[in-house]
Design a protein around this motif. Structure first.
Motif, PDB file in Angstrom:
ATOM      1  N   THR A   1       0.842  -1.199   0.000  1.00  0.00           N
ATOM      2  CA  THR A   1       0.000   0.000   0.000  1.00  0.00           C
ATOM      3  C   THR A   1       0.875   1.246   0.000  1.00  0.00           C
ATOM      4  N   PHE A   2       1.867   1.225   0.862  1.00  0.00           N
ATOM      5  CA  PHE A   2       2.733   2.396   0.995  1.00  0.00           C
ATOM      6  C   PHE A   2       3.455   2.692  -0.318  1.00  0.00           C
ATOM      7  N   SER A   3       3.942   1.630  -0.970  1.00  0.00           N
ATOM      8  CA  SER A   3       4.665   1.822  -2.229  1.00  0.00           C
ATOM      9  C   SER A   3       3.771   2.485  -3.276  1.00  0.00           C
ATOM     10  N   ILE A   4       2.518   2.095  -3.281  1.00  0.00           N
ATOM     11  CA  ILE A   4       1.582   2.700  -4.246  1.00  0.00           C
ATOM     12  C   ILE A   4       1.423   4.193  -3.968  1.00  0.00           C
ATOM     13  N   TYR A   5       1.244   4.525  -2.690  1.00  0.00           N
ATOM     14  CA  TYR A   5       1.159   5.955  -2.324  1.00  0.00           C
ATOM     15  C   TYR A   5       2.412   6.700  -2.775  1.00  0.00           C
ATOM     16  N   ALA A   6       3.559   6.133  -2.455  1.00  0.00           N
ATOM     17  CA  ALA A   6       4.831   6.813  -2.730  1.00  0.00           C
ATOM     18  C   ALA A   6       4.996   7.037  -4.228  1.00  0.00           C
ATOM     19  N   GLU A   7       4.559   6.058  -5.030  1.00  0.00           N
ATOM     20  CA  GLU A   7       4.696   6.193  -6.483  1.00  0.00           C
ATOM     21  C   GLU A   7       3.818   7.297  -7.044  1.00  0.00           C
ATOM     22  N   LYS A   8       2.637   7.477  -6.427  1.00  0.00           N
ATOM     23  CA  LYS A   8       1.715   8.513  -6.911  1.00  0.00           C
ATOM     24  C   LYS A   8       2.341   9.907  -6.881  1.00  0.00           C
ATOM     25  N   GLY A   9       3.283  10.102  -5.954  1.00  0.00           N
ATOM     26  CA  GLY A   9       3.986  11.390  -5.883  1.00  0.00           C
ATOM     27  C   GLY A   9       3.092  12.581  -5.568  1.00  0.00           C
ATOM     28  N   LYS A  10       2.119  12.382  -4.714  1.00  0.00           N
ATOM     29  CA  LYS A  10       1.235  13.477  -4.286  1.00  0.00           C
ATOM     30  C   LYS A  10       2.007  14.540  -3.492  1.00  0.00           C
ATOM     31  N   LYS A  11       1.421  15.726  -3.403  1.00  0.00           N
ATOM     32  CA  LYS A  11       1.961  16.748  -2.489  1.00  0.00           C
ATOM     33  C   LYS A  11       0.819  17.232  -1.600  1.00  0.00           C
ATOM     34  N   LEU A  12       0.790  16.730  -0.392  1.00  0.00           N
ATOM     35  CA  LEU A  12      -0.286  17.079   0.534  1.00  0.00           C
ATOM     36  C   LEU A  12       0.335  17.768   1.744  1.00  0.00           C
ATOM     37  N   ILE A  13      -0.202  18.949   2.065  1.00  0.00           N
ATOM     38  CA  ILE A  13       0.460  19.752   3.092  1.00  0.00           C
ATOM     39  C   ILE A  13      -0.374  19.854   4.358  1.00  0.00           C
ATOM     40  N   MET A  14       0.160  19.357   5.446  1.00  0.00           N
ATOM     41  CA  MET A  14      -0.490  19.494   6.755  1.00  0.00           C
ATOM     42  C   MET A  14       0.524  19.982   7.785  1.00  0.00           C
ATOM     43  N   THR A  15       1.398  20.891   7.366  1.00  0.00           N
ATOM     44  CA  THR A  15       2.485  21.311   8.257  1.00  0.00           C
ATOM     45  C   THR A  15       2.038  22.290   9.329  1.00  0.00           C
ATOM     46  N   ARG A  16       1.203  23.248   8.941  1.00  0.00           N
ATOM     47  CA  ARG A  16       0.900  24.305   9.897  1.00  0.00           C
ATOM     48  C   ARG A  16      -0.597  24.601   9.944  1.00  0.00           C
ATOM     49  N   GLY A  17      -0.997  25.372  10.939  1.00  0.00           N
ATOM     50  CA  GLY A  17      -2.400  25.730  11.099  1.00  0.00           C
ATOM     51  C   GLY A  17      -2.784  26.847  10.153  1.00  0.00           C
ATOM     52  N   ILE A  18      -3.083  26.455   8.938  1.00  0.00           N
ATOM     53  CA  ILE A  18      -3.325  27.431   7.879  1.00  0.00           C
ATOM     54  C   ILE A  18      -4.787  27.366   7.465  1.00  0.00           C
ATOM     55  N   PRO A  19      -5.454  28.495   7.364  1.00  0.00           N
ATOM     56  CA  PRO A  19      -6.843  28.455   6.895  1.00  0.00           C
ATOM     57  C   PRO A  19      -6.905  28.001   5.436  1.00  0.00           C
ATOM     58  N   SER A  20      -7.996  27.361   5.082  1.00  0.00           N
ATOM     59  CA  SER A  20      -8.176  26.891   3.707  1.00  0.00           C
ATOM     60  C   SER A  20      -8.708  28.016   2.829  1.00  0.00           C
ATOM     61  N   GLU A  21      -8.665  27.783   1.528  1.00  0.00           N
ATOM     62  CA  GLU A  21      -9.126  28.823   0.603  1.00  0.00           C
ATOM     63  C   GLU A  21     -10.588  29.183   0.809  1.00  0.00           C
ATOM     64  N   ASP A  22     -11.415  28.204   1.114  1.00  0.00           N
ATOM     65  CA  ASP A  22     -12.834  28.562   1.302  1.00  0.00           C
ATOM     66  C   ASP A  22     -13.051  29.340   2.598  1.00  0.00           C
ATOM     67  N   GLN A  23     -12.185  29.116   3.588  1.00  0.00           N
ATOM     68  CA  GLN A  23     -12.264  29.973   4.785  1.00  0.00           C
ATOM     69  C   GLN A  23     -11.869  31.412   4.447  1.00  0.00           C
ATOM     70  N   LEU A  24     -10.781  31.550   3.700  1.00  0.00           N
ATOM     71  CA  LEU A  24     -10.314  32.896   3.342  1.00  0.00           C
ATOM     72  C   LEU A  24     -11.382  33.645   2.552  1.00  0.00           C
ATOM     73  N   ALA A  25     -12.055  32.913   1.688  1.00  0.00           N
ATOM     74  CA  ALA A  25     -13.075  33.551   0.838  1.00  0.00           C
ATOM     75  C   ALA A  25     -14.211  34.159   1.659  1.00  0.00           C
ATOM     76  N   LEU A  26     -14.410  33.665   2.887  1.00  0.00           N
ATOM     77  CA  LEU A  26     -15.462  34.223   3.754  1.00  0.00           C
ATOM     78  C   LEU A  26     -15.258  35.710   3.998  1.00  0.00           C
ATOM     79  N   CYS A  27     -13.988  36.154   3.917  1.00  0.00           N
ATOM     80  CA  CYS A  27     -13.675  37.544   4.253  1.00  0.00           C
ATOM     81  C   CYS A  27     -13.270  38.363   3.038  1.00  0.00           C
TER      82      CYS A  27
END
Lengths: 429, 429
Positions: A22-48
């Protein structure tokens, strides 16, 4: 599911082989998913987005006639002070609105106390090696400030009701070199816990050996509830006043996770004496903060109720993300006895504890599969988690579909790292 | 007009009686005219009202796709760096755009050098009592920063070509405790003088005894010419590089007197090594500056040419004010031999020298008649003008009609104070 620890070697081996694949399949996909910091999402930003256009060439003055396009005023426009005061349950005289970053205010106040001292003592920097208490896991940026000023950090455990008050009371009343403590009292970063009334009362009644001891009360998530039922915490400023310690606490907050992160407004609330002193220091540094951006916030939100109404919309966006984390962890890890996690009622983070010695490995595995997490250890002073088990989960930024993918990868990494730990055999990645 | 000093006692007495009467009339009117600081006027601010509305809910990203509503980036958006770089004749890599106040950047860098040192030495704060050279009359806010950090200030005379370079070279090459010098190289505050190419070359070729000596080059009025014929000064950063002293200078500038005072953008330009070091320090303090306000400036001005075009409009508004000051002083005081003043080709100030010992009195008399001036002495370290003769005239804020009234009152006060000085008799106010 049965706990890993109760499985046979063969069972574990079979699971491990599956996970590797399973892990090898994920690694091959080469996704870039960011969960490093407490950052608001684009739809949250759009509220303002209304903030971008709410001023005009006929609207740039405060109610008292001050032109926000020009110099003048060190501590914020009256209307913005009132909004913060109403939200924090203090008076406008106890509020200074300054700049776009409450972290910068914390840094500036530590810096001023280092070079000039508080109103109750000599410069911290001339008193030898001073110390701060650091309830941990906690916010890495607080620890960075201590590191910057070469302040010794003492880790204090944090429980569901707040930091270990027995330890804190004991240390603070005996060691005059302890000058500060970092607190995130509501939806703490990263555990999401809320300080109990009892905890806050004990904070306000501390009897520090150092007359210039200060509580840095980072109320970053003061109105960041996920649920309709709101969590209220006790008002530390007035409790400190009542206990005869009016200058012991600085309260910080900002609109970083209400309006635009990095382009919002920040404040410090404190006793009038502390505010006067802070104003003096700020005045040596600059003519004043950007008042136009404060006015934008006043026009867009109108008042404290306007802010609270918007927070409901943030909660609607964030609730499913926190639920997805909670559900995924339960379904994937629930009975394996290889992890624990918090289920906060607000804030920006979930705190995740793996088996001891696995956190760094989990973060490493996730990175290989394209999921960026906060570095393991970051939630402890000097970036060193003594048990190497804590990971801060920041689920706010990715859209739900990406968060789902990231969590799948994360859970796979947790299982793999746990199996490595239990078997003593490392999977090469 | 004949010089006061050549009049008889009777002539002087008659003039004094007239002046007293004139002055009483002014005082009774109870006007409030403000010439305390270099503040843009309302019609100048209106030039940039487009800034208030130039973003939209479809326009909040930089060219490289960064969302300016969210966190990220410590040193400014690329587009704004390019505008500053073009205007200052440096590369974008030599520019950090940060916050709304160049003064705050100066403060933060002095603060960082005090607590951590420059890249070329130990913390200034651990080296004993350090010193800064202060060409004077100069900018009071620079001196405030020195006072704040308990830095000894040494006054250096300033001439039409710049500060006394013989003195500076001599002191700097012999005294390792001299760590800095404050310079406003173009349209200096308050004299309005411009450093000559020769002066700047000598600055770049300083051989400081201290390896961690720094020039604080506050280029606040870098494109603030009053006339069509522009004044260009030599590029200190690259001269320092050529002389083998690449890290000796920090250049500061801002749009405070280009767009909105206090709601604009500020920068520091320096060698890449210095920039890297400054970035590190800024990163400990905050996540980053307000990028949306930088984007506003990029959208409104488009590029360096857009900025220069707007500066022509500022000049049109300011020229008549500077001319009025110059004409009034010539007509009212021209031949009385009681004052001297500068006639700058740009910037925000005119420097006025009365007879020795009269400046405080003039400011006091003006206050009684409703004209607020910068406190006498403010242009010297510790607020002490050794000759008590210098007054900073800030003609930009009042509309022309009010400026005319203020100048009439000012000239009356100058004459009265001079007569008091010459006669030894004080006029009760």
């Amino acid at each position: 599911m049965i706990p890993y620890a109760k499985m046979t070697a063969d069972e574990l081996s079979a699971i491990k082989n599956d996970l590797k694949q399973t892990f090898s399949i994920y690694a091959e996909k080469g996704k870039k998913l960011i969960m490093t910091r407490g950052i608001p999402s684009e739809d949250q930003l759009a509220l303002c987005d209304g903030l971008l256009t709410c001023l005009s060439n006929e609207d740039y003055k405060t109610a008292n006639g001050n032109d926000c396009r020009n110099y003048g005023g060190i501590d914020g426009i009256p209307e913005m002070k009132i909004i913060f005061a109403d939200l924090l349950d203090v008076t406008p005289e106890e509020v200074i609105v300054f700049g776009n970053s409450s972290l910068a205010l914390m840094f500036d106040i530590v810096s001023a106390n280092m070079s000039h001292g508080t109103i109750d003592g000599k410069p911290w920097g001339t008193q030898g090696k001073i110390k701060f208490l650091c309830p941990s896991p906690g916010y890495d940026r607080h620890f960075t400030i201590c590191n910057y000023f070469d302040i010794e950090m003492i880790t204090v455990p944090i429980y569901p009701t707040g930091p270990d008050m027995d330890k804190i009371e004991n240390m603070i009343s005996n060691d005059p070199m302890i000058k500060g403590i970092w607190c995130v009292p509501k939806f703490s970063n990263p555990t999401g816990i809320v300080y109990s009334d009892e905890t806050i009362k004990r904070f306000a009644n501390l009897k520090p050996a150092a007359s210039d001891f200060r509580i840095f009360w980072d109320n970053a998530y003061f109105i960041h509830d996920l649920n309709k039922t709101k969590t209220n915490i006790s008002d530390i400023i007035h409790l400190c006043e009542t206990s005869g310690n009016p200058n012991m606490v600085y309260v910080f907050s900002s609109f970083s996770k209400i309006s635009f992160a990095g382009a919002s407004v920040a404040c410090v609330a404190a006793s009038v004496s502390n505010c006067n002193y802070i104003r003096q220091h700020l005045s040596a540094r600059t003519i004043g903060p950007d008042k136009l951006n404060q006015l934008r916030h006043v026009r867009f939100f109108e008042n404290a109720d306007g802010v609270l109404a918007l927070m409901e919309k943030h909660a609607e966006i964030l609730r499913p993300k926190f639920k997805l984390v909670s559900d995924t962890f339960r379904d994937e890890l629930g009975e394996l006895e290889i992890a624990q996690w918090t289920t906060p009622q607000g804030g920006y983070f979930i705190s995740f504890d793996s088996l001891n010695g696995c956190a760094k490995r989990i973060v490493e595995l996730c990175a290989k599969a394209g999921v960026a997490l906060t570095p393991a250890g970051a939630t402890f002073p000097n970036g060193k988690d003594p048990l190497d088990c804590n990971i801060r989960i920041a689920p706010t930024y990715p859209p739900l579909t990406e968060l789902k993918e990231a969590l799948e990868i994360f859970c796979t990494a947790v299982k793999l790292a746990s199996l490595e730990k239990l078997s003593g055999e490392t999977f090469p990645v």
